[in-house]
Design a protein around this motif. Sequence first.
Motif, PDB file in Angstrom:
ATOM      1  N   TYR A  92      78.374  31.463 102.798  1.00 53.83           N
ATOM      2  CA  TYR A  92      77.368  30.454 103.097  1.00 53.83           C
ATOM      3  C   TYR A  92      76.293  31.054 103.990  1.00 53.83           C
ATOM      4  O   TYR A  92      76.594  31.594 105.053  1.00 53.83           O
ATOM      5  CB  TYR A  92      78.005  29.244 103.801  1.00 53.83           C
TER       6      TYR A  92
ATOM      7  N   GLU B 260      71.938  20.577 101.056  1.00 59.60           N
ATOM      8  CA  GLU B 260      73.065  21.263 100.433  1.00 59.60           C
ATOM      9  C   GLU B 260      74.146  21.412 101.493  1.00 59.60           C
ATOM     10  O   GLU B 260      74.148  22.359 102.281  1.00 59.60           O
ATOM     11  CB  GLU B 260      72.636  22.617  99.879  1.00 59.60           C
ATOM     12  N   GLU B 261      75.066  20.456 101.506  1.00 56.28           N
ATOM     13  CA  GLU B 261      76.065  20.402 102.572  1.00 56.28           C
ATOM     14  C   GLU B 261      77.093  21.518 102.458  1.00 56.28           C
ATOM     15  O   GLU B 261      77.516  21.889 101.366  1.00 56.28           O
ATOM     16  CB  GLU B 261      76.773  19.046 102.562  1.00 56.28           C
ATOM     17  N   TYR B 262      77.479  22.032 103.612  1.00 60.20           N
ATOM     18  CA  TYR B 262      78.567  22.996 103.724  1.00 60.20           C
ATOM     19  C   TYR B 262      79.636  22.370 104.603  1.00 60.20           C
ATOM     20  O   TYR B 262      79.353  21.892 105.710  1.00 60.20           O
ATOM     21  CB  TYR B 262      78.049  24.291 104.352  1.00 60.20           C
TER      22      TYR B 262
ATOM     23  N   SER C 136      65.626  19.404 100.881  1.00 56.74           N
ATOM     24  CA  SER C 136      66.831  19.077 100.121  1.00 56.74           C
ATOM     25  C   SER C 136      68.059  19.315 100.993  1.00 56.74           C
ATOM     26  O   SER C 136      68.001  20.058 101.981  1.00 56.74           O
ATOM     27  CB  SER C 136      66.910  19.930  98.852  1.00 56.74           C
TER      28      SER C 136
ATOM     29  N   THR D 218      80.038  18.431 108.544  1.00 57.51           N
ATOM     30  CA  THR D 218      79.292  19.194 107.570  1.00 57.51           C
ATOM     31  C   THR D 218      78.010  19.722 108.211  1.00 57.51           C
ATOM     32  O   THR D 218      77.601  19.269 109.279  1.00 57.51           O
ATOM     33  CB  THR D 218      78.912  18.343 106.342  1.00 57.51           C
TER      34      THR D 218
ATOM     35  N   TRP E 140      73.935  21.633 107.066  1.00 59.08           N
ATOM     36  CA  TRP E 140      73.005  22.157 106.080  1.00 59.08           C
ATOM     37  C   TRP E 140      71.755  22.660 106.794  1.00 59.08           C
ATOM     38  O   TRP E 140      71.488  22.299 107.930  1.00 59.08           O
ATOM     39  CB  TRP E 140      72.643  21.119 105.021  1.00 59.08           C
TER      40      TRP E 140
END
Length: 348
Positions: A244, A339-341, A337, A327, A329
């Motif tokens: 990531y 984009e969850e990690y 936008s 989470t 991002w």
Amino acid sequence: MRLTLTSFALLVVSSFGQPLNDFDEASRDYTLHAVNGVDNYGQTQSSFTVLQIPDMHYTGNPKYPCNGPPFNPCWESNMTDFINELLDQVKPNIVVFTGDQVENTGIRHTAEEVKKAIDTYSTPVAQRQIPWAMVFGNHDEGSSFTRTQMLNYIASRPYAYSQSGPTNVDGKGNYELQVQTSNGKTSFRMYFLDTGVKGSISKKQNDYIRQLAASHKNENALAVMFYHIPVPEYILGPSETITYGHQGEKVSNGPQSGLMDTIVQMGDVKATFVGHDHYNDYCIERRGVQLCYGGGVGYGAAYGSSSLPRSARVIQWKRNSTDEVLTTWKQAKGDFSIEEYLLFKRGV
């Protein structure tokens, strides 16, 4: 909500019930509150959103030219514009500035110029009535306005949640903040540490945050930690792969100070967030803890790349009737936008 200049001046006095020059840190309630809502499945959910803004390097001069501009012309004022965009898009419950807020080492500033730089980055947050907190970085250090003086001034600003911390603990700005849910219980916690100018965490600092965690062990609340200079554990091994984010420069870490051992012993911290290295924005897991970079926001005196968009980080805690998750991002300039990690998840 945007405030007029007149209403903002009134807010300085009325929001804390006292003029700034009579500010008393001990009298302020630093408790934060989770947001109640529903998730995508209609379940009741509590949440709390943190916007991490790293490495601004404000000089206080809006026309200070960019170091490594992504476009031309490029000024410090572009950073203020970006911060306003971040605040409006993310709508955080707190903003955390993770060091090098002010370019106070390479430029000889007066105390009033340092105050102007602090006002420049904090005013957009305060205008929206958003709590904000900070830790110092190595570039915040300066002879014209010491860390103690800076922190006293910062703590007096509208919606500031930064605290000086115990006077018998090394560094300035070692503290914690609690987030309570509607039942009055602490469910999420943030720790803040001062890594000084060389990234060293002293034994007293390690002991202090270990004692804080021990005093909260019956609460079973998840926690994160913010500091500026990464610990050696952020360094990637020769065969290690990032899953990531990405690494754009060598890790400029501080000395081995035992902080990772302390975090593991604490048990509640599931992720740490730093700045310092502007071209790094990865997370890497170490001993069950996610070590993350915030990216790089700075235009102006902060170094930047023409090929790498300026970016900040969002951290979000959420809990419904079945799960509790952390989470994160990245929010890059021109791209909002999500984009969850996943940093951490457990059943409740």
